[in-house]
Each structure stands twice: as structure tokens, then as C-alpha cells.
Enzyme design. Structure first.
Site, mmCIF file in Angstrom:
data_model
loop_
_atom_site.group_PDB
_atom_site.id
_atom_site.type_symbol
_atom_site.label_atom_id
_atom_site.label_comp_id
_atom_site.label_asym_id
_atom_site.label_seq_id
_atom_site.Cartn_x
_atom_site.Cartn_y
_atom_site.Cartn_z
ATOM 1 N N ASP A 244 -8.848 -7.001 -19.424
ATOM 2 C CA ASP A 244 -8.702 -8.064 -20.410
ATOM 3 C C ASP A 244 -7.218 -8.341 -20.619
ATOM 4 O O ASP A 244 -6.465 -7.478 -21.060
ATOM 5 C CB ASP A 244 -9.360 -7.618 -21.718
ATOM 6 N N HIS B 156 0.814 -1.211 0.000
ATOM 7 C CA HIS B 156 0.000 0.000 0.000
ATOM 8 C C HIS B 156 0.852 1.266 0.000
ATOM 9 O O HIS B 156 0.390 2.343 -0.407
ATOM 10 C CB HIS B 156 -0.932 -0.009 1.218
#
Length: 465
Positions: free
Chosen positions: A392, A172
Site C-alpha cells: 500500500d 539482481h
């Protein structure tokens, strides 16, 4: 209740994927937002992809490894390591050591996961097999890879299925969820077009925009960092991995009709997040907390597009601040849902101006990199606009894409994620990822349903008048 699904995953030894070309060797400054203790943890993500006739002759492991190496040329700090600098501050050593990568093979088909209750969504059966390097809490923050990635195919000898699972964790400190989305978009673009020479959106480090002011000026109260006598702890050492794994992972689906039911109790113009977060805050408080306690709701807000000075396009570091709503537990759960949503709305308004983010940076500069207040604190992260599921990598859109589990912060059970989701029946809504003590799961689900049914009853009553 669906039967437990059991399967085996054969995982290879780890390797390091380095940038495809030489990259600068340097140290990179992290902002006060990046390296605050409350964000010294890892965010796990996962994508599930069905078989694709168009890609039946391709190997997703090979394609993604190559694309990752290309993306790291532009996002080269991700291939580095965090190091400790002066006064406990972290910096990124852009050493190019690379990203930890594993490949695996599972003797299960994606269609079998659809037989599990709710389909392929968190909590996942045998998640630890999909991401061996999933790290809980803030262990191994320094000197460890900033990104861990592994690929597990959902087929036996690549014959029966042809789908795959992509799982990874980001540190993070190097990025927030939007930053992770930008990086993974670049990887997907290189998968779809291996001859591409650069991602469509070039990344920017841009941390100099988030330097503290001189002199630092705290303009707002920052109750998200309150220190209380009962929880004055160092979040980097207080919780062990066993504390996280003692909690149960669960998720609940809220349809658009359910969300409308919650909004009916407030106002049709009420933002969906305010209604959802207000409901979850009330239910969690009712489930876990005593009436005499004080409860806080924190919710990350992305300042990329709302604060000045503007962050550069392609900024992938942490740009979130955490406004805080506070209430007495008894008043929160005994008041109408409007009470909770109004507290959230008021907390949001404090971030609208240009000053709030600068005040956060200056507060951390003056008070050190303390953790978030953990006493009675609940964090709800709105990720509904980040369409990880649509990414994708050459196999079309996934059937699930997003956070892999709840509770990604350093305090067990503190963080909940809300993501856009379509259920098995094709109904649009949101999926809420929660971690709770196992004995509280049933009550939590029951209380959420009561909150929704209350709105339905109210709507029926109004229509009958």
C-alpha cells in the site's frame, strides 16, 4: 480474444533520486552468490493501483519520490553503482548517485485494462511504455544504477481515473526477490506515514556471513553449474536484446482446483510447488525439446531461514541457491507426474542441511563466477509467498503486484515465475509467467490443460470405485 488496447504514455526526462540525507561513501563487498554470472541481470516488477477517494487530492509521483529518498538513507547501497574489482569480481560503489526516476501520464483508465483478456496481469499491453528503462539480459550491469524506477499515472490530466502504475527493475546482484520486497515495504511505509523516521525492519548488508571457507570445500555435486560442450558460453555476451524480444510473453492462471488436480496424481500431501513445477517442467520439455536430450530443472530456494550461519534480520542481498533436478527428456514426459515431483523433492532434500549453501559459495570460489548450465535448463521461481500485490503506497492494495514479465535471466525463455494471484472472478490460485517462441504458445497452454485434466479424470475414476 480481446481487441488490442492502444494508448499513449507521455514520459518525462529521467532524474536521479538520491538519499534524503548524506550516506557513507564506501565500497561494499558482494558475496559469491550475489555476483555470479547467472544473476547479472535485472528483475522487473510492476504494481497497478485503482483510484482511491482517500488519496484523490494526493499525487502518487510526489509521494513515492519522497518516500524513495527516505528509504535510500537506510538502503544507501541501492543508490550506488556496481564496479569491477580484481579478477572480475563486482563490488558496490556506495557513491550516492541515486536512482533513475521518470514520471508519466497515460491516456487510459485502469478500468479499460480490465477489458483486456484476464485483466491487468502479464503480459501487459505496451509494457515498454510503463518502464522505459526495462533492461533485458545483462547489458549495462556495471556503472549503471542498481535500481530503476518510473511512475506512470493511468489518467488523462489526472481527472478521469486517479489510479497509477508503479514499475521498477532491481539489479539482481544487489538483491533477490525477497530483498526487493523488503526495500519496497520500506518505501510503502514512508508513503503511508511521511513522518516516520525509520522503516519497521532495518536493513542489513551482512555479506560477511557468506564468505567462502578457508580452505574451500565442495560438499555436493552442483549440476546447476555444469558446463557442456554445446553450451560453453559466457552469459554476459551471448545473447542480445533482440534474442529476448523475439520470444512471446504469456501467462496462465492455475486455480486451487487445478493445483489439487495436479496433486491428485501424486499425493494429497505433495507440496503445491512440486506439483506445479513438475507439470511446467514436463510441458515445457514436451513442447520444446527432443526426446533424446537431457533436461534440468533449477528452482531458487531462499536460505535465509534454513541455513547456518543465520543471515541477519533485514538481509536484502541474494540468499538463494539453485538445486538441480536432471532427467532424460523422454523419461520425464513419458512417466507419470509423480516422477517429476519426486525428482524435485529429492533435489530439495539436498538443501535441507546446513552445508549446501557453504558448498555453493566454495564451488564458486574455486571455479569462478560461471553462469548456470543452460542446455535444456528450465528455472521455476516460486514467489507465491511474496505479496507484492498487497503493498500500500497510500492508495490501498493493488490489483496486480509482482514480476512484470518472464525470462528475466540472461538466457532467453529460461526463467518462469509463479506468483499468488486472484483472477477477475475472484478465484484464488497462482499466475505462471512464461516466455516461449510464439509458435509454441498454443501447444504449451494445451499441454498444461491436458496435465490438469489428467488429474481430474483420475479423481473421477477413484471416486467411482
Amino acid at each position: 480474444m480481446a481487441p488490442m488496447l492502444k494508448f499513449n504514455v507521455q514520459v518525462s526526462k529521467s532524474e536521479l533520486i538520491q538519499p534524503q540525507k548524506p550516506t557513507p561513501r564506501e565500497f561494499k563487498y558482494l558475496s559469491n552468490i550475489d555476483d555470479q554470472k547467472g544473476l547479472r541481470n535485472h528483475i522487473p516488477f510492476v504494481h497497478f493501483y485503482p483510484p482511491s477517494l482517500a488519496s484523490s487530492s494526493k499525487d502518487p509521483v510526489v509521494m513515492i519520490k519522497q518516500a524513495l529518498a527516505k528509504a535510500l538513507v537506510y538502503y544507501y547501497p541501492v543508490a550506488g553503482r556496481l564496479r569491477c574489482a580484481d579478477k572480475g569480481k563486482l563490488v558496490v560503489d556506495c557513491c550516492g548517485e541515486g536512482v533513475v526516476f521518470r514520471e508519466g501520464d497515460a491516456n487510459v483508465k485502469l478500468a479499460q485494462l480490465h477489458q483486456v483478456e484476464g485483466g491487468p496481469k502479464p503480459p501487459f499491453p505496451q509494457w515498454e511504455c510503463f518502464l522505459v528503462d526495462d533492461l533485458w539480459g545483462s547489458v549495462l550491469i556495471t556503472d549503471s544504477p542498481l535500481l530503476r524506477m518510473q511512475h506512470v499515472t493511468w489518467q488523462v490530466t489526472r481527472l478521469a481515473c486517479g489510479g497509477f502504475v508503479l514499475a521498477y527493475t532491481f539489479n539482481h546482484c544487489i538483491c533477490d526477490a525477497y530483498g526487493a520486497y523488503l526495500f519496497m515495504t520500506a518505501v510503502s511505509e514512508f508513503c503511508l506515514n511521511p513522518t516516520r523516521t525509520a522503516p519497521s525492519s532495518l536493513p542489513s548488508w551482512g555479506r560477511e556471513t557468506l564468505n567462502p571457507r578457508s580452505p574451500p570445500t565442495i560438499s555436493y555435486p552442483h549440476h546447476e553449474y555444469d558446463i557442456t560442450s554445446s553450451t560453453n558460453h559466457d552469459p554476459t555476451i551471448s545473447y542480445a536484446e533482440s534474442d529476448f524480444k523475439s520470444l512471446a510473453q504469456t501467462s496462465l492462471f492455475l486455480s486451487q482446483a487445478d493445483i489439487s488436480s495436479l496433486k491428485n496424481q501424486i499425493s494429497p500431501r505433495c507440496p503445491s510447488f512440486d506439483a506445479i513445477a513438475g507439470c511446467l517442467w514436463r510441458v515445457r520439455t514436451r513442447t520444446l525439446m527432443s526426446p533424446q536430450s537431457t533436461t534440468r530443472l533449477l528452482f531458487p530456494i531462499d536460505t535465509r531461514f534454513r541455513s547456518k550461519p543465520s543471515l541477519p534480520n533485514g538481509y536484502y542481498g541474494c540468499a538463494v541457491v539453485f538445486p538441480c533436478a536432471i532427467a532424460k527428456a523422454a523419461e520425464l514426459v513419458n512417466s507419470p507426474l509423480f516422477y517429476a515431483s519426486n525428482l524435485i523433492s529429492q533435489a530439495k532434500k539436498s538443501v535441507v542441511g546446513e552445508e549446501y549453501r557453504a558448498s555453493v559459495l566454495d564451488f564458486i570460489e574455486m571455479n569462478g563466477r560461471r553462469g548456470f548450465c543452460s542446455e535444456g535448463t528450465f528455472v521455476v521461481s516460486d514467489m507465491t509467498r511474496l505479496r507484492f500485490v498487497d503493498m500500500d503506497f497510500g492508495w490501498g492494495k493493488g490489483v496486480y503486484g509482482g514480476p512484470a514479465r518472464a525470462g528475466t535471466g540472461v538466457v532467453p525463455g529460461m526463467v518462469t515465475s509463479v506468483i499468488a494471484h486472484k483472477n477477475e472472478e475472484g478465484v484464488e490460485g497462482v499466475l505462471v509467467l512464461v516466455s516461449l517462441p510464439v509458435e509454441s504458445l498454443d501447444k504449451f497452454h494445451e499441454e498444461v490443460r491436458k496435465e490438469i485434466d489428467r488429474g481430474i479424470s483420475s479423481a473421477i475414476h477413484i471416486s467411482a470405485l
